[in-house]
Design an enzyme around this catalytic site. Structure first.
Site, PDB file in Angstrom:
ATOM      1  CB  CYS A 430      -1.007  -0.261   1.350  1.00 45.93           C
ATOM      2  SG  CYS A 430      -2.582   1.173   0.872  1.00 45.93           S
ATOM      3  CG  HIS A 557      -3.969  -4.012   2.873  1.00 46.60           C
ATOM      4  ND1 HIS A 557      -1.911  -3.320   3.877  1.00 46.60           N
ATOM      5  CD2 HIS A 557      -3.987  -2.771   1.987  1.00 46.60           C
ATOM      6  CE1 HIS A 557      -2.709  -1.943   3.577  1.00 46.60           C
ATOM      7  NE2 HIS A 557      -3.031  -1.514   2.668  1.00 46.60           N
ATOM      8  CD  GLU A 559      -1.341  -6.936   5.466  1.00 48.68           C
ATOM      9  OE1 GLU A 559      -1.526  -5.250   5.315  1.00 48.68           O
ATOM     10  OE2 GLU A 559      -0.750  -6.870   3.534  1.00 48.68           O
TER      11      GLU A 559
END
Length: 634
Positions: A430, A557, A559
């Site tokens: 990001c 993102h 994750e």
């Protein structure tokens, strides 16, 4: 029985009959939803989220379909505008919901996909009730906490609990509900009242209450003290809720006489008192529950014995044991703004751990406050400056996560420059991608004024700009949020190979600034490759530096979709590159090693690192991880 065409026509023309038969075919009318409530007492931070997630894992291992709801008593509508320092990270769901980090634990542990509606807040409930009042739905009645707020809470739970979250048709079997905060908090009172009514409404055999409490050991006395739990249960009963199971947090397993005392004073059967003692990593918590037969206690309360089996947790057990025995370290420097609280980057930490365990490496995370890398710190705090740069230079890989605001941005740019120039594996997420673009424009193109309009609205060389659809007046839920599609533009690039050479991927986003499309051509001509873009080809999603061993930035993102048994591709790539194995893996010349349960027999017991946190060697002791409560290893 329908035997002729006229009967069939009558069947299809009767919508109620058709709906009932459809429900019967899906089994919707043959079972009642079971609800399991997790509450906490004595102190906050006992690990209710990990406990709720672990119960979900255990029930899934017994063949049940499980969903989860988190109740947060704060007045915020969602977690989107809350400071990471105050509340930890904001977890983002596929539908764009900005929710409490515990929903990330649920998704990772139970491997499910939740919606924004699975996070109930006081703000959402009151907003819904006020909207109904404004529409006149209450027909002139005085709107009160009881019954209107409490009814709204119960209706919300009933409505959301039946939503399938595992990709299958039909409602789940069990809904795990976590009530945030601690019993006795004033802001929780409407929810406690509603849940008391709810337990009566769904009836016995359909509602189970697990109360997580603390059994401390005073150093002076040296014995486990039950009084805090006794008082907590007494208060819970006084509020109209009766615990069926006690989950007691303690440094060590409860003594039998302590269990008997708790059973006597809390009116809970001794076999329903579970010890959640400190363990090396929180993947052990479902195993603790299994070993103490927590599933049997739950099945007895919920009348589920006839449709369940013994829990199958072979893969989960192997992963927990492997995590304990790893010793070969891989060091990753996380350069960020909120490094003072690891929960601010919880999903990043989890994704790093998932990847490192999958590659049989012991993760060591070195937290580098980005502002400490800046020249100003060199004169204001030389020691902090030297320490930050030493951590960065000693790292096997560098990760710059997302964030907002201009504090520490120059330090992140310096970290990206260091990684680029010194061929250190780098992953920017990001804002991390955006600063990599800014650094490249400044250092390679010579655009000294290159910047983001977030940090300098008047910059003459805007590499990163505010998205046209964004709002400059409202912060909450106004970003580009949720799952979005990214199309690969280059087949022979590292990111595409790591994702299995797919044409496109779906990842979760949370940003209001983007790379300026007018700068893309000049950056590409200088050697920076934009290997992933959105469907319009105007929004940049992935950058790579082809001449670098691993230099990748992503606007999304990754994750948020990493799982213990299914790590994120880009995090796997970072760890592989940090171990100097990426090229061989991408070329398919390296077969991944298979470990079995006996791997401990040939793992040397040296330089064991403590749970991905410490930069110094430490022995793995059973007080390392679960005592952190929100958890690192999930």
């Amino acid at each position: 029985m329908l035997t002729d065409s006229s009967s069939v026509n009558k069947f299809h023309s009767n919508p109620i009959l058709f709906f009932l038969c459809h429900c019967l075919s899906l089994g919707l009318l043959l079972k009642k939803m079971k609800y399991l409530l997790v509450t906490g007492g004595v102190v906050s931070g006992l690990g209710k989220g990990v406990t709720a997630s672990s119960i979900g894992v255990l029930l899934k291992a017994c063949g049940l379909r499980v969903t989860a709801i988190k109740i947060d008593p704060y007045i915020n509508t969602d977690a989107g505008t809350m400071s990471p320092f105050e509340h930890g990270e904001v977890f983002v769901l596929d539908d764009g919901g900005e929710v409490d980090l515990d929903l990330g634990n649920y998704e990772r542990f139970m491997d499910i996909k939740l919606t924004r509606e699975h996070n109930i807040t006081t703000g959402k409930i009151y907003q819904a009730v006020i909207d109904k009042e404004r529409r006149g739905d209450y027909l002139g009645k005085t709107v009160q906490v009881v019954p209107h707020i409490t009814d709204a809470i119960q209706e919300w739970i009933k409505r959301i609990a039946v939503i399938p979250v595992d990709g299958k048709e039909g409602p789940p079997d069990v809904c795990v509900i976590e009530l945030g905060g601690t019993i006795g908090d004033i802001e929780s009172m409407p929810f406690i009242e509603a849940l008391g009514q709810f337990s009566y409404r769904v009836g016995s055999g359909n509602f189970c209450l697990v109360h997580v409490s603390l059994v401390p050991v005073l150093d002076v006395v040296g014995e486990q003290k039950t009084k805090p739990t006794q008082h907590s249960v007494r208060e819970l009963r006084g509020l109209g809720l009766t615990p069926n199971i006690l989950a007691c947090r303690s440094a060590t397993a409860l003594d039998e006489n302590v269990k008997e005392k708790l059973s006597q004073f809390c009116l809970v059967p001794a076999e329903n008192i579970i010890t959640l003692y400190d363990v090396p990593n929180i993947w052990h918590i479902p195993l603790l529950l299994r070993d103490q037969r927590a599933h049997e206690a739950i099945f007895k309360v919920l009348n589920l014995h006839s449709i369940t089996r013994e829990p199958h947790l072979k893969e989960w057990t192997l992963r927990a044991e492997i995590c304990d025995k790893l010793h070969e370290p891989v060091r990753i420097a996380v350069v960020g703004k909120y490094t003072g609280l690891s929960d601010s980057y919880l999903s990043v930490l989890k994704a790093l751990l998932h990847a490192s365990v999958a590659l049989y490496k012991k993760l060591i995370v070195d937290w580098v406050p980005s502002s400490n890398l800046e020249d100003g710190t060199k004169y204001e705090n030389p020691d902090a400056y030297k320490a930050a740069w030493k951590l960065l230079k000693d790292a096997d890989g560098v990760l710059v996560p997302g964030g907002f605001g201009d504090r520490g941005v120059q330090g992140k740019i310096l970290a990206a420059k260091f990684a680029r120039e010194n061929k250190v594996p780098f992953l920017g997420i990001c804002l991390g991608m955006q600063i990599a673009v800014i650094e490249y424009a400044r250092s390679v193109l010579g655009l000294k004024d290159a910047n983001s309009t977030e940090f300098d609205p008047n910059t003459k060389q805007p590499c990163v700009i505010f998205m046209p659809e964004g709002s400059k007046t409202h912060k909450g839920a106004t970003m580009r949020l949720g799952s979005r599609r990214t199309y690969f533009q280059v087949k022979d690039c590292k990111s595409a190979k790591l994702y299995g050479n797919q044409k496109y991927i779906d990842e979760r986003h949370r940003h209001r600034y983007e790379v300026n499309p007018e700068m893309v051509a000049i950056l590409e001509n200088a050697g920076l490759s934009f290997t992933g873009k959105d469907e319009t080809r105007q929004r940049m999603e992935i950058i790579e530096l082809p001449t670098h061993p691993y230099y990748i930035g992503v606007q999304f993102h990754p994750e948020f979709k990493s799982r213990p048994g299914r790590p994120s591709a880009l995090f796997l790539g970072l760890i592989e590159a940090a171990c100097a194995r990426l090229d061989a893996v991408l070329q398919g010349n390296e077969s991944k090693e298979k470990l079995n349960c006996e791997m401990g027999n040939h793992l040397p017991n040296k330089n064991v690192y403590q749970n991905g946190f410490a930069a110094k060697p430490a022995s793995i002791l059973p007080d390392a991880l679960y005592s952190i409560c929100n958890g690192v290893h999930s």
